[in-house]
Design an enzyme around this catalytic site. Structure first.
Site, PDB file in Angstrom:
ATOM      1  NE  ARG A   1      17.725 -12.095   1.161  1.00 40.19           N
ATOM      2  CZ  ARG A   1      18.469 -12.612   0.743  1.00 40.19           C
ATOM      3  NH1 ARG A   1      18.914 -13.860   0.945  1.00 40.19           N
ATOM      4  NH2 ARG A   1      19.384 -11.635  -0.087  1.00 40.19           N
ATOM      5  N   GLY A   2      12.737 -17.017   2.823  1.00 39.76           N
ATOM      6  CA  GLY A   2      11.847 -17.653   3.568  1.00 39.76           C
ATOM      7  C   GLY A   2      11.022 -18.438   2.674  1.00 39.76           C
TER       8      GLY A   2
ATOM      9  CG  HIS B   1      -3.865  -5.620  -0.159  1.00 41.19           C
ATOM     10  ND1 HIS B   1      -2.809  -6.257   0.476  1.00 41.19           N
ATOM     11  CD2 HIS B   1      -4.930  -6.684  -0.576  1.00 41.19           C
ATOM     12  CE1 HIS B   1      -2.940  -7.658   0.292  1.00 41.19           C
ATOM     13  NE2 HIS B   1      -4.170  -7.819  -0.357  1.00 41.19           N
TER      14      HIS B   1
ATOM     15  CB  CYS C   1     -20.165  11.173   2.457  1.00 38.54           C
ATOM     16  SG  CYS C   1     -18.378  11.878   2.713  1.00 38.54           S
TER      17      CYS C   1
ATOM     18  CB  CYS D   1     -15.706   9.642   4.379  1.00 34.69           C
ATOM     19  SG  CYS D   1     -17.287  10.128   5.661  1.00 34.69           S
TER      20      CYS D   1
ATOM     21  CB  VAL E   1      -1.155   0.228   1.230  1.00 30.82           C
ATOM     22  CG1 VAL E   1      -1.846  -1.277   1.081  1.00 30.82           C
ATOM     23  CG2 VAL E   1      -0.346  -0.130   2.561  1.00 30.82           C
TER      24      VAL E   1
END
Length: 288
Positions: A253-254, A124, A135, A132, A103
């Site tokens: 990585r992982g 995302h 509105c 809001c 984001v």
């Protein structure tokens, strides 16, 4: 295809060869932004943390106070981040579609032409926008930031040493004195225009991404960079590709949730790999 060894020179070279000339859809996660100073959730050594859910956010003013107090401080840091070599490399790689779970807006900063052509999907949303809940007006985050600065004079300076966390917030527990502005149009609740845990990604975004993945069948590759694929919002595209026998290359990585579906899983830095891939696709040697 079967998963290739993540650590060998041969698999690194083979993955580059697979990606060098084919159309690509690229899915990125938080690991792409760590070289810009934005921490991630799940890389080796990252502390365990559960982000605020949508249900928590709307449950009452204390939860929103906690969210915005932390986010107010974190925004100062995320807002000053700049694209790194991996973001820049993706501009040169020129994918059919760049899907990001991040984001932070760094892909848009690095690749304005991709953004203008509609080839970046912010799955995302963008933390730079505020919506809001009453509105539905969308406004720039910088405007809300200025309002919070006025209402909470000295807050940022008093908490300058707190630890940064992913998604643009910080590790702060004492938030009860923070003043949260309401919508200046209707007085409604303001929320960052991002998909919280517990919310669904808008259907039109998912459909756009699925269509791009489907179009790779028989000709292209899905490249995943810097994502553990722990949440379904990103993992669904790997599943879709694997079901259609579209090769998947994962650079992270992982361990990731999609390792079994991958043709190649590379345990290397995303900036390094994407820079090398960009050189290869432009006709350079790339050094590997």
């Amino acid at each position: 295809m079967t998963l290739a060894s993540a650590s060998t020179t041969d698999s690194y070279a083979a993955a580059l060869a697979l990606l060098q000339d084919r159309p690509l859809v690229v899915l990125t996660g938080a690991g792409v932004s760590t070289d810009s100073g934005i921490p991630d959730y799940r890389s080796p050594g990252s502390p365990a943390r559960q982000p605020m859910t949508y249900q928590q956010f709307i449950s009452g003013p204390q939860e929103r106070q906690r969210y915005w107090a932390r986010s107010h401080l974190g925004w100062r840091r995320m807002g000053s981040a700049v694209p790194n070599a991996g973001h820049q490399a993706l501009t040169r790689i020129d994918p059919e579609l760049l899907i990001t779970q991040n984001v932070d807006g760094l892909h848009e900063q690095a690749s304005p032409e991709l953004a203008r052509s509609g080839r970046i999907v912010m799955l995302h949303g963008r933390v730079a926008d505020v919506i809001c809940l009453s509105c539905r007006t969308v406004s720039p985050r910088r405007d809300l930031q200025e309002r919070m600065e006025v209402l909470n004079a000295g807050w940022a300076e008093a908490h300058a040493d707190v630890e940064s966390r992913p998604d643009g917030d910080v590790a702060l527990e004492e938030t009860q004195d923070f003043v949260v502005p309401d919508c200046d149009i209707c007085g409604g609740i303001l929320k960052p225009d991002v998909v919280f845990f517990g919310e669904n990604v808008p259907k039109d975004r998912v459909a756009r991404c699925m269509g791009a993945v489907d179009a790779l069948e028989g000709r292209g590759v899905l490249l995943v960079a810097g994502s553990s694929l722990a949440v379904m919002s990103g993992y669904r595209f790997v599943r879709r590709a694997a079901k259609a026998a579209i090769p998947v290359v994962i650079v992270n990585r992982g361990v990731t949730r999609g390792d079994r579906e991958a043709a190649y899983k590379l345990e290397v830095g995303t900036s390094e790999f994407l820079t090398t891939l960009a050189q290869r696709r432009s006709g350079g040697s790339g050094g590997a």
